[in-house]
Design a protein around this motif. Sequence first.
Motif, short mmCIF file in Angstrom:
data_model
loop_
_atom_site.label_atom_id
_atom_site.label_comp_id
_atom_site.label_asym_id
_atom_site.label_seq_id
_atom_site.Cartn_x
_atom_site.Cartn_y
_atom_site.Cartn_z
N LEU A 49 0.81 -1.22 0.00
CA LEU A 49 0.00 0.00 0.00
C LEU A 49 0.85 1.27 0.00
CD1 LEU A 49 -2.67 -1.16 2.58
CD2 LEU A 49 -3.21 -0.39 0.27
N THR A 54 0.45 3.70 -6.32
CA THR A 54 -0.62 2.78 -5.92
C THR A 54 -1.92 3.55 -5.66
OG1 THR A 54 0.93 1.22 -4.91
CG2 THR A 54 -1.36 1.10 -4.18
N GLY A 56 -5.42 3.10 -3.89
CA GLY A 56 -6.01 2.20 -2.93
C GLY A 56 -7.04 2.87 -2.04
N ILE A 75 -5.75 -2.44 -1.96
CA ILE A 75 -5.26 -1.95 -3.24
C ILE A 75 -6.35 -2.04 -4.29
CG2 ILE A 75 -3.64 -2.38 -5.13
CD1 ILE A 75 -1.62 -3.31 -3.08
#
Length: 250
Positions: A49, A54, A56, A75
Amino acid sequence: MLYRVEGIVIRSMDYGEGNKIITICTATHGKIGVLVRGAKKSKSRHAALTQPFTNGEYLFFRTGNGLGTLNQGEILESHHLLREDLILTAYASYACELLDRTLQDEEVGAFWFNQLKACLEALSSGKDPQVTVHLFEMKILQAAGYGPVLDQCVSCGNENDPAVVSPRLGGVLCRRCKHHDPAAMTVTPGTLKLLRLFAKLDLRRLGNIDVKDSTKAEMKVVMRAFMDAQLGLNLKSQRFLDQLDKYELE
């Protein structure tokens, strides 16, 4: 207070022996710093994470406007391809740093988040990275209040006689007004047309645009001039992109 937000990691840094602090861009709360305990440990369930780019869902506890502490997360899109390719990493890093430096900590707006999300998705899906990032730059300029005037002379309003582009004055100048900026740039009709398209196009609607190398080269010079003149940011990721370009030329 407990928060649950969708966010994109635009910065990740080590903190202490085993922790990380991430900065996430959100649609609802602007930029937020979150402490992720144990993220550097090999068996950490939260390590993924904290990876740059990323996208998420983050559940964290936060008091006031201080640093949040992650409780859990999920995610939504890892964008691992952007971290595995040096060129894509460079462009994605530039987009994230540009947003990070432009967006104030408590400045909220879904526009910033949506354009970054669309930019990373475009890069991941194989769209031309240079075209994608120049469009993102245009959106950043517009969101920051520095969108260039491209459909009429920025000085007199003449719509029929664009002659040069003036990054310093923030738009095009007609032949009668080009003396207002001796450093203004002459661009080809193709580049001006592309600039006007970028001004109107939402990144979420970007298709596969086929742009000639000569136009992309000119576009790069023009957009860099606009970014330098209007925002004046000194970005590490931009210098790295410049080094990559130099290496490719050699």
